[in-house]
Design an enzyme around this catalytic site. Structure first.
Site, PDB file in Angstrom:
ATOM      1  CB  VAL A 100      -0.981   0.357   1.265  1.00  0.00           C
ATOM      2  CG1 VAL A 100      -1.988   1.652   0.973  1.00  0.00           C
ATOM      3  CG2 VAL A 100      -1.464  -1.478   0.906  1.00  0.00           C
ATOM      4  CG  ASP A 101       3.591   2.567   2.881  1.00  0.00           C
ATOM      5  OD1 ASP A 101       2.336   3.136   3.123  1.00  0.00           O
ATOM      6  OD2 ASP A 101       4.274   2.615   4.109  1.00  0.00           O
TER       7      ASP A 101
END
Length: 416
Positions: free
Chosen positions: A187-188
């Site tokens: 997600v980062d």
């Protein structure tokens, strides 16, 4: 075709990077690889990921001892940057950053909502002195909404954003499904890519209007966008995705299968590939069975089809079946360990490992920018920097401070 440029397509841009951990630094490393000047502003303690180890880089001290330096984690997303150590919680430090922002093109930060306002480093404050500034805020949940003030981390967002509800092994009679996160902070990383794309779009808009803008980029929003076909399965067909192990909800056969000496991935994306798979396995009758002739039928009857495929595949070694399937253009491949990835002949041919040497003599292996440009390729000019490695040079050259002024800032703890 024009000759490749050595400066990169973004060499005309300067980025102030006030971010730390991964999503923000991932964003700014993309910009740096493409030629932008990225000034990484760190507190005296430095980016948290400098301490996220082991493993660590090591360095030799003046007395000949070996000590830990930066963690490997830090090196994955801080190449091609200048590290400037400024404590902008002090008024003098905040003023230094405001001065730099006057001529910057882009600022990236990942503080909590409103966290930079007290230092005069929020978007409204900096827009007043530089209306051309493209200012990107990366947070867990965005600048608005009921969760805006919450801290957000990749693992948390993988759960809240639905990803972990569909990863891991499926429920069985003996055990409920267990939620599993991905092996990297995906997600980062995706947020970093969305942020970099959005920043470049804002720069393109500025080229037309002369005005910068604020970009509000959140991990949760990016995770929801990443749901892709699984999100569409729910929105269109009200089908709630569930953990399926390595199975695909919309394609069969499309997973990892056991073979004599491990596993092999087979990924049939169309009916022709399935027929070719059946031919290699000596299961031509399955290809002509009306239940399995189309992908929709195979998805519906996967419980009957998969066992037959598994029995035949266990007669082959991994390399045998891959060789046979590749001859018939059936997508397949091994499950490599990370060492095997970097030893793969295709990865080597694509030169995906870039060694960079830091000023202190440490050589750091980094992973290349993945896209290839014919005229303006990514550039690799600086290893991930030591904390504050570029502070003195920036204070002298960019801010035109003399030795006495720099020493005053240093003694007061504003710079290091």
């Amino acid at each position: 075709m024009s000759a490749p440029s050595s400066s990169g397509p973004l060499s005309h841009l300067t980025v102030l990077d006030l971010s730390r951990i991964l999503a923000g630094p991932w964003t700014t490393q993309i910009l740096a690889d493409l030629g932008a000047r990225v000034i990484k502003v760190e507190s005296p303690a430095g980016d948290d990921t400098r301490r996220w180890g082991p493993p660590f880089l090591t360095r030799e001290t003046d007395d000949g001892q070996t000590e830990n330096a930066d963690a490997a984690y830090f090196t994955c997303c801080n190449r091609n940057k200048e590290s400037v150590c400024v404590d902008f919680s002090k008024p003098e430090g905040a003023e230094l950053i405001r001065t730099l922002a006057q001529s910057a093109d882009i600022l990236v930060e990942n503080f909590k909502v409103g966290g930079l306002k007290k230092y005069g480093l929020d978007y409204d404050s900096l827009r007043a002195i530089n209306p051309r500034l493209v200012y990107c805020s990366i947070t867990g949940f965005g600048q608005t909404g009921p969760y805006a003030n919450r801290a957000g981390y990749d693992f948390l967002i993988q759960g809240m954003g639905g990803l972990m509800s569909m990863t891991g092994l499926p429920e069985t009679d003996d055990q409920p499904a267990q939620p599993v996160k991905t092996g990297v902070a995906i997600v980062d990383e995706f947020t970093g890519m969305y942020a970099a794309t959005s920043i470049l779009a804002a720069i393109a808009s500025r080229d037309q209007t002369g005005e910068g803008q604020h970009i509000d980029c959140s991990l949760l929003d990016c995770q929801v966008a990443m749901l892709a076909n699984q999100g569409a399965n729910w929105l269109v067909g009200q089908r709630t995705p569930k953990p399926m192990g390595n199975n695909h909800p919309n394609l069969v056969p499309y997973r990892a299968y056991p073979v004599k000496d491990g596993h092999v991935i087979i990924a049939c994306g169309n009916d022709r590939q399935f027929r070719s798979l059946c031919q290699v396995l000596g299961l031509e009758a399955l290809a002509h069975d009306e239940r399995f002739a189309t992908n929709a039928g195979r998805v519906e009857h996967r419980d009957r089809l998969e066992p037959a495929l598994e029995v035949r595949l266990t007669a082959f070694t991994r390399d045998e079946i891959i060789a046979r399937l590749e001859q018939e253009a059936v997508p397949c491949g091994p499950i490599n360990t990370v060492p095997e990835v970097f030893d793969d002949p295709q990865v080597k041919a694509r030169e995906m490992v870039v060694p960079l040497t830091r000023a202190d003599g440490a050589t750091i292996q980094t992973v290349a920018y993945p896209a290839r440009f014919s005229a303006t390729p990514a550039r690799y000019h600086a290893a991930p920097p030591r904390l504050g490695a570029n502070t003195q040079t920036l204070l002298r050259n960019d801010l035109q401070l003399d030795d006495q002024a720099i020493e005053t800032l240093r003694k007061s703890g504003v710079v290091a």
